[in-house]
Design a protein around this motif. Structure first.
Motif, short mmCIF file in Angstrom:
data_model
loop_
_atom_site.label_atom_id
_atom_site.label_comp_id
_atom_site.label_asym_id
_atom_site.label_seq_id
_atom_site.Cartn_x
_atom_site.Cartn_y
_atom_site.Cartn_z
N ALA A 22 5.41 2.92 -6.12
CA ALA A 22 4.19 3.34 -5.39
C ALA A 22 3.71 4.65 -6.04
N LYS A 23 3.38 5.63 -5.23
CA LYS A 23 3.05 7.00 -5.64
C LYS A 23 2.30 7.11 -6.97
N GLY A 24 3.01 7.38 -8.07
CA GLY A 24 2.37 7.67 -9.36
C GLY A 24 1.69 6.48 -10.01
N THR A 30 0.82 -1.22 0.00
CA THR A 30 0.00 0.00 0.00
C THR A 30 0.85 1.27 0.00
N SER A 31 2.16 1.12 0.04
CA SER A 31 3.01 2.32 0.08
C SER A 31 4.41 1.99 -0.43
N GLY A 32 5.20 3.04 -0.58
CA GLY A 32 6.58 2.86 -1.01
C GLY A 32 7.43 2.22 0.08
N SER A 33 7.23 2.63 1.32
CA SER A 33 8.00 2.03 2.42
C SER A 33 7.74 0.54 2.48
N GLU A 34 6.47 0.17 2.35
CA GLU A 34 6.12 -1.26 2.38
C GLU A 34 6.74 -1.99 1.18
N ALA A 35 6.84 -1.31 0.06
CA ALA A 35 7.45 -1.94 -1.12
C ALA A 35 8.94 -2.20 -0.85
N VAL A 36 9.63 -1.21 -0.29
CA VAL A 36 11.06 -1.37 0.00
C VAL A 36 11.26 -2.44 1.08
N GLU A 37 10.43 -2.35 2.12
CA GLU A 37 10.49 -3.35 3.20
C GLU A 37 10.31 -4.75 2.61
N ALA A 48 20.18 8.96 0.62
CA ALA A 48 19.00 8.44 -0.10
C ALA A 48 17.85 8.22 0.87
N TYR A 49 16.64 8.46 0.40
CA TYR A 49 15.44 8.20 1.20
C TYR A 49 14.72 6.98 0.63
N HIS A 50 14.53 5.96 1.47
CA HIS A 50 13.82 4.76 1.00
C HIS A 50 12.59 4.45 1.84
N GLY A 51 12.21 5.37 2.75
CA GLY A 51 10.99 5.15 3.51
C GLY A 51 11.23 5.10 5.01
N THR A 52 10.15 4.81 5.75
CA THR A 52 10.18 5.01 7.19
C THR A 52 9.97 3.75 8.04
N SER A 99 15.78 -1.61 -8.02
CA SER A 99 15.63 -0.24 -8.52
C SER A 99 14.45 0.37 -7.76
N ASP A 100 14.74 1.32 -6.88
CA ASP A 100 13.67 1.93 -6.08
C ASP A 100 13.03 3.05 -6.90
N GLU A 101 11.90 2.72 -7.50
CA GLU A 101 11.23 3.64 -8.42
C GLU A 101 9.92 4.14 -7.82
N VAL A 102 9.96 4.41 -6.53
CA VAL A 102 8.76 4.98 -5.89
C VAL A 102 8.45 6.33 -6.52
N ILE A 103 9.48 7.07 -6.90
CA ILE A 103 9.28 8.34 -7.61
C ILE A 103 9.53 8.20 -9.11
N CYS A 104 10.57 7.46 -9.49
CA CYS A 104 11.09 7.56 -10.87
C CYS A 104 10.32 6.78 -11.94
N LEU A 107 18.96 1.17 -5.17
CA LEU A 107 19.30 2.50 -5.69
C LEU A 107 18.10 3.07 -6.43
N GLU A 108 17.90 4.37 -6.33
CA GLU A 108 16.94 5.04 -7.21
C GLU A 108 17.63 5.35 -8.54
N PRO A 109 16.89 5.30 -9.64
CA PRO A 109 17.50 5.72 -10.92
C PRO A 109 18.08 7.13 -10.82
C1 LIG Z 1 12.60 6.46 -3.36
C2 LIG Z 1 11.57 6.29 -2.29
N1 LIG Z 1 11.42 5.11 -1.69
C3 LIG Z 1 10.50 4.91 -0.74
C4 LIG Z 1 9.66 5.92 -0.33
C5 LIG Z 1 8.64 5.68 0.74
O1 LIG Z 1 7.35 5.74 0.20
P1 LIG Z 1 6.07 5.97 1.12
O2 LIG Z 1 6.12 7.37 1.64
O3 LIG Z 1 4.92 5.73 0.18
O4 LIG Z 1 6.11 4.97 2.20
C6 LIG Z 1 9.77 7.17 -0.93
C7 LIG Z 1 8.90 8.28 -0.50
O5 LIG Z 1 9.05 9.41 -0.86
C8 LIG Z 1 10.74 7.38 -1.93
O6 LIG Z 1 10.89 8.56 -2.52
#
Ligand SMILES: Cc1ncc(COP(=O)(O)O)c(C=O)c1O
Length: 458
Positions: free
Chosen positions: A282-284, A117-124, A151-155, A253-258, A220-222
């Motif tokens: 996630a996101k888009g 349901t989110s980017g953090s959950e995807a990375v986790e 780099a930010y990969h979530g919380t 490839s962390d493409e939560v944004i890219c 890594l993010e692109p």
């Molecule tokens: C590259 C990347 N990974 C993970 C996340 C975490 O996503 P979420 O806030 O949906 O948990 C973000 C959020 O901005 C992000 O930019």
């Protein structure tokens, strides 16, 4: 029942009852909480009816723009037909259709989709998937993940451990064991004596240092968002892919944004022509009309999970929610049918040129990015690239820029998770009219910022 007819009532409740994310609540002791009530296209409107250009796609999410009736209708239809059923042992038509569509859009053998349901959950989930994958193929000692500084990969704990921002990590230590960090691709501030080629080599060195047999994945993010749109140097991802292959390590490839057109392609890895083993997103994916994330895995990574008693022992109640799946399909329809990726490719150089034109301002040190994803780094001295110290950055970003850009009608982000930057990431339907508007607001606000911070000369 509480109802908020009056703006004052809703302001009081926002301050009394609502806990804002990553926000100093004290900032609103003497001023209003900005309350956004409506959106249309690339614009949103506040409680007072004032219009803002959504220069950050809200939070890098709003690919197709706000207020789309057809997506709202797709949600309503799905909610009426089947509001919810889990993907735990069962399937439902929209998740099946969406998984097949994502597999078709994704490059190479990335054919297996695990919804979150989110980017953090995807990375986790991706990190857990990598760990369990290696246990299943008889390499249980591989558990570490390598990511980049700032780099930010979530919380969530795993995602936070991969995150390379000290101030976000500190309050929650000790974190998940096994997260190690390497240099990012900040080419504006290349450490003395280093070359661009060293950036990928730092990953090889870290693997050697940690012990190749202990590393499960590199994430890594692109294009790295935090720190301000660090694009990769030529050949970076070719070399990273090679390093991962040489050491049997999975590349995430962390493409939560890219993804989803942000860089002009369905996936960021396509822009830089590399094939990851896992994509997190996630996101888009839904333009955030509903929350949804996903991990897309190659057939090779999914394979050990498909036999006998094996299963990925992980899941979320709302992963692949039918309403979110219906939204994602409607969002992909819009992206495809309206040629929105083509719009990004057609206008990205106009966007970049507009932002580049701000280089004449003394406070603008660097403008970087790709697609509809850019950042402007602010400096005290353009020649020496001297940055602002912590107190100055506080004064510049929180004391002036964030509030002033908003007052002038531009939503974007003034960020100091690395050096101070302004992040710009507009809806993918935006075009020259919005870029002109953005440049004009930025020009006047940054001119004033430079004067206030006594930044002179060029
Ligand atoms: C590259 C990347 N990974 C993970 C996340 C975490 O996503 P979420 O806030 O949906 O948990 C973000 C959020 O901005 C992000 O930019």
């Amino acid at each position: 029942m509480t109802s908020f007819g009056a703006i004052e009532d809703s302001q009081e409740a926002a301050k009394r009852n609502l806990w804002l994310h990553f926000t100093r609540m004290s900032a609103y002791e003497r001023s209003d909480v900005p309350v956004i009530v409506r959106g249309s296209g690339a614009y949103v409107f506040d409680q007072h009816g004032k219009r803002y250009l959504d220069g950050l796609s809200s939070l890098f999410v709003s690919q197709v723009g706000h207020g789309r009736q057809e997506i709202a209708e797709a949600m309503a239809r799905q909610a009426a037909e089947l509001a919810y059923f889990p993907l735990w042992s069962y399937a439902h038509p929209k998740a099946i259709e969406l998984a097949a569509r994502l597999a078709e859009l994704a490059p190479g053998h990335l054919n297996r989709v695990f919804f979150t349901t989110s980017g953090s959950e995807a990375v986790e989930s991706a990190w857990k998937l990598a760990k369990q994958y290696f246990k299943l193929i008889g390499q249980p000692e591989r558990y570490k993940v390598i990511s980049r500084e700032i780099a930010y990969h979530g919380t969530t704990f795993g995602a936070l451990s991969a995150t390379g921002i000290t101030s976000l990590r500190e309050p929650f230590e000790p974190l998940t064991p096994g997260a190690v960090h390497v240099m990012n691709t900040n080419r504006y501030r290349m450490p003395a004596g280093m070359t661009e080629a060293d950036m990928a080599e730092s990953i090889a060195e870290k693997i050697e240092f940690e012990g190749p047999d202990t590393v499960a994945a590199v994430i890594l993010e692109p294009v790295q968002n935090a720190g301000g749109c660090f694009t990769p140097p030529d050949g970076y991802f070719d070399r990273v892919r090679e390093i991962c292959d040489e050491n049997d390590i999975l590349l995430i490839s962390d493409e939560v944004i890219c993804a989803w057109g942000r860089l002009g392609e369905w996936f960021g890895c396509q822009r830089y022509d590399y094939l990851p083993d896992l994509i997190t997103t996630a996101k888009g994916l839904t333009s955030s009309y509903a929350p949804m994330g996903a991990v897309i895995a190659t057939d090779r990574v999914a394979e050990p999970f498909l036999h006998g008693a094996n299963s990925f022992t992980h899941g979320f109640t709302f992963g692949g929610h039918p309403v979110a799946s219906a939204v994602a399909l409607a969002n992909l329809d819009a992206l495809e049918n309206e040629g929105i990726l083509e719009n990004v490719r057609a206008n990205e150089s106009y966007f970049a040129d507009k932002l580049d034109s701000l280089h004449d301002l003394p406070i603008v040190g660097d403008v970087r990015g790709v697609g509809y994803f850019h950042a402007i780094e602010l400096v005290k001295d353009k020649q020496t690239k001297e940055s602002f110290d912590d107190d100055e950055a506080e004064l510049l970003l929180r004391g002036f820029l964030s509030g002033e850009l908003y007052r002038r009608g531009l939503i974007c982000r003034a960020d100091d998770r690395g050096d101070p930057v302004i992040q710009l990431s507009p809806p993918l339907i935006a075009g020259p009219e919005q870029f002109d508007e953005m440049e004009s607001i930025l020009r006047s606000v940054l001119t004033e910022a430079g004067e206030r911070m006594q930044v002179h000369g060029n």
